[in-house]
Design a protein around this motif. Structure first.
Motif, PDB file in Angstrom:
ATOM      1  N   ALA A  80     -26.460   7.441 -36.254  1.00  0.00           N
ATOM      2  CA  ALA A  80     -26.947   7.773 -37.595  1.00  0.00           C
ATOM      3  C   ALA A  80     -28.462   7.917 -37.622  1.00  0.00           C
ATOM      4  CB  ALA A  80     -26.518   6.686 -38.572  1.00  0.00           C
ATOM      5  N   LYS A  81     -28.908   8.855 -38.432  1.00  0.00           N
ATOM      6  CA  LYS A  81     -30.331   9.052 -38.674  1.00  0.00           C
ATOM      7  C   LYS A  81     -30.549   9.093 -40.182  1.00  0.00           C
ATOM      8  CE  LYS A  81     -30.202  12.786 -36.223  1.00  0.00           C
ATOM      9  NZ  LYS A  81     -30.441  14.054 -35.592  1.00  0.00           N
ATOM     10  N   VAL A  82     -31.688   8.629 -40.610  1.00  0.00           N
ATOM     11  CA  VAL A  82     -32.017   8.661 -42.036  1.00  0.00           C
ATOM     12  C   VAL A  82     -32.028  10.106 -42.529  1.00  0.00           C
ATOM     13  CG1 VAL A  82     -33.787   8.125 -43.759  1.00  0.00           C
ATOM     14  CG2 VAL A  82     -33.343   6.542 -41.886  1.00  0.00           C
ATOM     15  N   SER A  83     -32.505  11.006 -41.708  1.00  0.00           N
ATOM     16  CA  SER A  83     -32.612  12.407 -42.115  1.00  0.00           C
ATOM     17  C   SER A  83     -31.253  13.076 -42.330  1.00  0.00           C
ATOM     18  CB  SER A  83     -33.427  13.194 -41.089  1.00  0.00           C
ATOM     19  OG  SER A  83     -32.823  13.109 -39.818  1.00  0.00           O
ATOM     20  N   ASP A  84     -30.158  12.438 -41.876  1.00  0.00           N
ATOM     21  CA  ASP A  84     -28.810  12.971 -42.077  1.00  0.00           C
ATOM     22  C   ASP A  84     -28.298  12.737 -43.492  1.00  0.00           C
ATOM     23  OD1 ASP A  84     -28.616  13.669 -39.415  1.00  0.00           O
ATOM     24  OD2 ASP A  84     -27.529  11.854 -38.840  1.00  0.00           O
TER      25      ASP A  84
ATOM     26  N   ARG B  45     -28.576   5.882 -53.221  1.00  0.00           N
ATOM     27  CA  ARG B  45     -29.303   7.108 -52.879  1.00  0.00           C
ATOM     28  C   ARG B  45     -30.608   6.730 -52.189  1.00  0.00           C
ATOM     29  NH1 ARG B  45     -28.470  12.201 -55.077  1.00  0.00           N
ATOM     30  NH2 ARG B  45     -30.203  13.606 -54.759  1.00  0.00           N
ATOM     31  N   ILE B  46     -30.973   7.494 -51.170  1.00  0.00           N
ATOM     32  CA  ILE B  46     -32.270   7.297 -50.521  1.00  0.00           C
ATOM     33  C   ILE B  46     -33.341   7.872 -51.435  1.00  0.00           C
ATOM     34  CG2 ILE B  46     -33.717   7.958 -48.566  1.00  0.00           C
ATOM     35  CD1 ILE B  46     -31.221   7.896 -46.828  1.00  0.00           C
ATOM     36  N   LEU B  47     -34.358   7.073 -51.704  1.00  0.00           N
ATOM     37  CA  LEU B  47     -35.456   7.522 -52.567  1.00  0.00           C
ATOM     38  C   LEU B  47     -36.462   8.295 -51.720  1.00  0.00           C
ATOM     39  CD1 LEU B  47     -35.971   4.231 -54.586  1.00  0.00           C
ATOM     40  CD2 LEU B  47     -34.763   6.291 -55.308  1.00  0.00           C
ATOM     41  N   ILE B  48     -36.918   9.397 -52.243  1.00  0.00           N
ATOM     42  CA  ILE B  48     -37.881  10.228 -51.513  1.00  0.00           C
ATOM     43  C   ILE B  48     -39.264   9.617 -51.661  1.00  0.00           C
ATOM     44  CG2 ILE B  48     -38.972  12.491 -51.410  1.00  0.00           C
ATOM     45  CD1 ILE B  48     -36.268  13.615 -52.401  1.00  0.00           C
ATOM     46  N   ASN B  49     -39.931   9.461 -50.537  1.00  0.00           N
ATOM     47  CA  ASN B  49     -41.283   8.911 -50.517  1.00  0.00           C
ATOM     48  C   ASN B  49     -42.201   9.965 -49.897  1.00  0.00           C
ATOM     49  OD1 ASN B  49     -43.666   7.567 -50.153  1.00  0.00           O
ATOM     50  ND2 ASN B  49     -42.785   5.820 -49.074  1.00  0.00           N
ATOM     51  N   PRO B  50     -43.031  10.635 -50.698  1.00  0.00           N
ATOM     52  CA  PRO B  50     -43.867  11.708 -50.164  1.00  0.00           C
ATOM     53  C   PRO B  50     -44.920  11.220 -49.168  1.00  0.00           C
ATOM     54  CG  PRO B  50     -44.491  11.223 -52.417  1.00  0.00           C
ATOM     55  CD  PRO B  50     -43.263  10.408 -52.114  1.00  0.00           C
ATOM     56  N   TYR B  51     -45.186   9.925 -49.131  1.00  0.00           N
ATOM     57  CA  TYR B  51     -46.205   9.383 -48.231  1.00  0.00           C
ATOM     58  C   TYR B  51     -45.628   8.861 -46.929  1.00  0.00           C
ATOM     59  CZ  TYR B  51     -48.828   9.700 -52.514  1.00  0.00           C
ATOM     60  OH  TYR B  51     -49.403  10.174 -53.654  1.00  0.00           O
ATOM     61  N   ARG B  52     -44.301   8.883 -46.815  1.00  0.00           N
ATOM     62  CA  ARG B  52     -43.650   8.355 -45.613  1.00  0.00           C
ATOM     63  C   ARG B  52     -43.988   9.237 -44.414  1.00  0.00           C
ATOM     64  NH1 ARG B  52     -37.491   8.470 -45.979  1.00  0.00           N
ATOM     65  NH2 ARG B  52     -37.792  10.536 -45.191  1.00  0.00           N
ATOM     66  N   SER B  53     -44.372   8.604 -43.323  1.00  0.00           N
ATOM     67  CA  SER B  53     -44.746   9.375 -42.141  1.00  0.00           C
ATOM     68  C   SER B  53     -43.659   9.329 -41.069  1.00  0.00           C
ATOM     69  CB  SER B  53     -46.069   8.852 -41.575  1.00  0.00           C
ATOM     70  OG  SER B  53     -45.915   7.501 -41.197  1.00  0.00           O
ATOM     71  N   ASN B  54     -42.671   8.455 -41.225  1.00  0.00           N
ATOM     72  CA  ASN B  54     -41.583   8.377 -40.241  1.00  0.00           C
ATOM     73  C   ASN B  54     -40.326   7.851 -40.924  1.00  0.00           C
ATOM     74  OD1 ASN B  54     -41.648   5.496 -40.383  1.00  0.00           O
ATOM     75  ND2 ASN B  54     -43.331   5.469 -38.928  1.00  0.00           N
ATOM     76  N   ASP B  55     -39.256   7.762 -40.154  1.00  0.00           N
ATOM     77  CA  ASP B  55     -37.994   7.267 -40.700  1.00  0.00           C
ATOM     78  C   ASP B  55     -37.734   5.819 -40.284  1.00  0.00           C
ATOM     79  OD1 ASP B  55     -37.376   9.583 -42.037  1.00  0.00           O
ATOM     80  OD2 ASP B  55     -36.277  10.460 -40.361  1.00  0.00           O
ATOM     81  N   LEU B  56     -38.771   5.051 -39.999  1.00  0.00           N
ATOM     82  CA  LEU B  56     -38.580   3.682 -39.540  1.00  0.00           C
ATOM     83  C   LEU B  56     -38.358   2.716 -40.699  1.00  0.00           C
ATOM     84  CD1 LEU B  56     -41.123   3.570 -36.592  1.00  0.00           C
ATOM     85  CD2 LEU B  56     -38.706   4.161 -36.572  1.00  0.00           C
ATOM     86  N   THR B  57     -38.840   3.052 -41.879  1.00  0.00           N
ATOM     87  CA  THR B  57     -38.515   2.312 -43.104  1.00  0.00           C
ATOM     88  C   THR B  57     -38.298   3.342 -44.211  1.00  0.00           C
ATOM     89  OG1 THR B  57     -40.829   2.049 -43.742  1.00  0.00           O
ATOM     90  CG2 THR B  57     -39.836   0.229 -42.504  1.00  0.00           C
ATOM     91  N   PHE B  58     -37.428   2.992 -45.141  1.00  0.00           N
ATOM     92  CA  PHE B  58     -37.183   3.868 -46.279  1.00  0.00           C
ATOM     93  C   PHE B  58     -36.694   3.018 -47.442  1.00  0.00           C
ATOM     94  CE2 PHE B  58     -33.388   3.733 -43.703  1.00  0.00           C
ATOM     95  CZ  PHE B  58     -32.333   3.657 -44.583  1.00  0.00           C
ATOM     96  N   PHE B  59     -36.580   3.629 -48.606  1.00  0.00           N
ATOM     97  CA  PHE B  59     -36.204   2.909 -49.815  1.00  0.00           C
ATOM     98  C   PHE B  59     -34.905   3.476 -50.393  1.00  0.00           C
ATOM     99  CE2 PHE B  59     -40.671   2.259 -49.246  1.00  0.00           C
ATOM    100  CZ  PHE B  59     -40.869   0.931 -49.605  1.00  0.00           C
ATOM    101  N   ILE B  60     -34.105   2.591 -51.003  1.00  0.00           N
ATOM    102  CA  ILE B  60     -32.872   2.998 -51.662  1.00  0.00           C
ATOM    103  C   ILE B  60     -32.899   2.516 -53.112  1.00  0.00           C
ATOM    104  CG2 ILE B  60     -31.483   3.115 -49.560  1.00  0.00           C
ATOM    105  CD1 ILE B  60     -30.381   0.324 -50.245  1.00  0.00           C
ATOM    106  N   ASP B  61     -32.079   3.134 -53.950  1.00  0.00           N
ATOM    107  CA  ASP B  61     -32.092   2.812 -55.384  1.00  0.00           C
ATOM    108  C   ASP B  61     -31.077   1.738 -55.765  1.00  0.00           C
ATOM    109  OD1 ASP B  61     -29.737   4.220 -55.183  1.00  0.00           O
ATOM    110  OD2 ASP B  61     -30.165   5.595 -56.821  1.00  0.00           O
ATOM    111  N   ALA B  62     -31.013   0.688 -54.969  1.00  0.00           N
ATOM    112  CA  ALA B  62     -30.184  -0.479 -55.282  1.00  0.00           C
ATOM    113  C   ALA B  62     -30.983  -1.720 -54.906  1.00  0.00           C
ATOM    114  CB  ALA B  62     -28.874  -0.424 -54.495  1.00  0.00           C
TER     115      ALA B  62
END
Length: 181
Positions: free
Chosen positions: A161-165, A34-51
């Motif tokens: 693919a986009k992270v927002s999808d 699952r993609i972890l929600i990061n309220p401070y993220r300003s773009n989709d260039l990096t993101f976090f997952i729960d693995a």
């Protein structure tokens, strides 16, 4: 309200089923994360997952959704991982064009992927599919990345693919050494 919630679950189940279409082999396995929600993220260039390490992830494991490759694992924690999106300018991926069979690299560029190390890029066909290749030694070949877009001045790759999808993504844990043996 119950119908709306039911529709949401139906769409989520459809996405998960599409994610599970990748075949597992001895040298590769996939896990859904699952993609972890990061309220401070300003773009989709990096993101976090729960693995993370506990799930067997390694640096450079491919992260993808039902449309294609989204990124690769850049940093590992015990229970989570930081993923570098293919659109990040630090992202460079070996690819091959499906129809013209040209091998080259793509480099992230916020909204599109730039071509690197390719002679005669205008020989690529507009709309041609671009797939990952194992040329660098740690990517699994054959995962959709995007399609070729040609204008009068430039040729680039538009990612599928986009992270927002996604809410869920797959991580392909690929043991390149094992396939060589």
């Amino acid at each position: 309200e119950k119908l709306r919630l039911s529709d949401f679950y139906e769409i989520e189940n459809f996405r998960l089923k599409k994610l599970l279409d990748v075949d597992n082999r001895d040298y590769a396995r996939k896990i859904t994360s699952r993609i972890l929600i990061n309220p401070y993220r300003s773009n989709d260039l990096t993101f976090f997952i729960d693995a993370g390490k506990i799930d067997g992830l390694k640096i450079n494991d491919i992260v993808f959704n039902e449309y294609g490759m989204i990124g690769r694992v850049a940093e590992l924690g015990k229970f989570s991982s930081k993923v570098l999106s293919i659109l990040d300018e630090d992202s460079v991926i070996p690819v091959i064009s499906k129809k013209t069979k040209k091998s080259f690299f793509i480099k992230g560029g916020e909204k599109k992927l730039f071509l690197k190390h390719i002679e005669k890029p205008f020989e690529l066909e507009h709309g041609e599919l671009v797939l990952t290749t194992s040329a660098a030694g740690y990517f699994k070949k054959g995962i959709s990345v995007g399609k070729i877009v040609k204008t009068l001045d430039v040729v680039y790759v538009k990612p599928f693919a986009k992270v927002s999808d996604s809410i869920y993504v797959n991580v392909l844990i690929f043991d390149f050494k094992n396939i060589l043996e």
